[in-house]
Design an enzyme around this catalytic site. Structure first.
Site: not given
Ligand code: GLA
Length: 388
Positions: A37, A174
């Site tokens: 992301d 997320d």
């Molecule tokens: C955490 C971060 C997300 C993403 C994941 C790995 O959950 O909050 O933004 O980078 O790690 O995919």
């Protein structure tokens, strides 16, 4: 539903009047597309049937009072008219403070609120309990304050709250899935332009989450190191390939093969993970369209191997859980989910094998590690909204 009644009753008893709103925002599990992301890439998460709930009522003044049912009814409060500070004794409240801070900074006028908060997203296990709390708080402010704000903007402001106020420099995944999920679907998100598509879940199999109970350590510092390594890869590859690059998203596998030698070995591994993972996400979406369960599972397996060997964000417990899962009948694929260094795995399991999978994996993992893991099958739920 029992938790809503408890929440409402506790709110009423504590604040002396019933809440006018109850809002909900889910945690998430990412099916594939890890650490892509913040590289402008693709992700495929779904919202869980575990969520944060907030009961709320407007206040006549400009204060926000908060009561956390899951932290022994701890309280915290702040004023909307003074600079918003952190509360180091009540860290849970910083997610709500951060959301108010980000909304105010964006020019919204916020109402004072009384809030009571409760949730069943396991904390510290990589299922995004913090994003759920942020998105739930933003939804509450938006609803009671009649704010003109889209769900995409809610997601962006919550990400800003987490990275700039709380201090965890996360990507957008997320908060985005917690705000925008559609029931029974995963969401393909293009993290460059934030366009998205609902993707029906593969038919004939279920998504099962296994919590290793290893709480994520190291994650903040290692996360930031990985981000910096990816940025370094972009700079070196742009020079080597002689073309401008904004992010690893812009590098094709063929270009990577041409430019890889210009990178220090560790940086090359990090870049290889991101470039191959982006391709796996798109292949996984194509596989769900054909109901090709085995192909989807194989992509999950390849994702785990890449996270373990190239991105190096796995740990002994996650590797053990994946290995045990892959020995079970009916398990089609397994990988770590979320940032890594502990937390959960996500598994694709044939419907008829789910019950046996849950008990057999729990037994084998306990025998190997002495820990009794939480394992549960998931339904994909809708994103944040007002419950009542
Ligand atoms: C955490 C971060 C997300 C993403 C994941 C790995 O959950 O909050 O933004 O980078 O790690 O995919």
């Amino acid at each position: 539903m029992r938790s809503i009644e408890t929440l409402r009753a506790t709110f009423t008893q504590f604040y002396g009047a019933a809440p006018t709103h109850i809002t909900r925002a889910p945690g998430r599990v990412n099916l594939i597309g890890e650490h892509t992301d913040y590289n402008d890439g693709f992700v495929l998460p779904m919202a869980l049937d575990r969520a944060v709930l907030i009961a709320a009522r407007a206040r006549a003044d400009r204060r926000v009072r908060m009561l956390a049912l899951d932290f022994e009814h701890a309280r915290s409060e702040f004023a909307l008219d003074a600079p918003i500070e952190h509360d180091s004794a009540n860290k849970w409240s910083n997610y709500i403070r951060g959301v108010a801070w980000a909304l105010l900074a964006r020019g919204f006028i916020l109402p004072g609120l009384d809030l009571a908060i409760q949730g069943d997203v396991p904390r510290g296990s990589g299922l995004s309990s913090s994003a759920a709390l942020e998105v739930c708080a933003a939804t509450t402010f938006a609803e009671i304050g009649n704010l003109e704000i889209s769900k995409v903007e809610i997601a962006k402001l919550c990400q800003r709250a987490e990275s700039e106020f709380v201090g965890m420099k996360c990507g957008i995944m997320d908060q985005f899935i917690s705000a925008l999920a559609r029931a029974d679907h995963a969401l393909l998100i293009d993290c460059r332009d934030l366009s998205y598509q609902n993707v029906p879940l593969p038919r004939g199999a279920q998504i099962v989450v296994c919590d290793t109970l290893k709480r994520r350590g190291l994650v903040d510092s290692e996360y930031n190191t990985r981000r910096a390594e990816c940025e370094q890869a972009v700079r070196l590859l742009a020079a080597q390939l002689g073309k401008p690059l904004r992010a690893l998203r812009d590098v094709s596998p063929e270009e990577f093969a041409r430019g890889e030698n210009a990178l220090p070995p560790t940086v090359a591994k990090r870049a290889r993970h991101i470039i191959t993972e982006n391709a796996r996400v798109l292949d996984a979406v194509a596989a769900t369209r054909r109901d090709a369960l085995a192909a989807f599972g194989a992509l999950m397996d390849a994702s785990h191997a890449s996270l373990r060997d190239d991105y190096q964000v796995s740990c002994a417990e996650l590797d053990a859980m994946v290995e045990i899962a892959r020995q079970q009948r009916g398990c089609l694929g397994a990988r770590l989910t979320g940032a890594g260094f502990g937390g959960c795995t996500v598994n694709l399991v044939e419907e008829s094998a789910v019950d046996a999978f849950i008990s057999d994996v729990a037994r084998a993992y306990h025998a190997r590690t002495g820990l009794s893991p939480q394992i549960f099958a998931c339904r994909a739920m809708a994103g944040a909204g007002v419950v009542e």
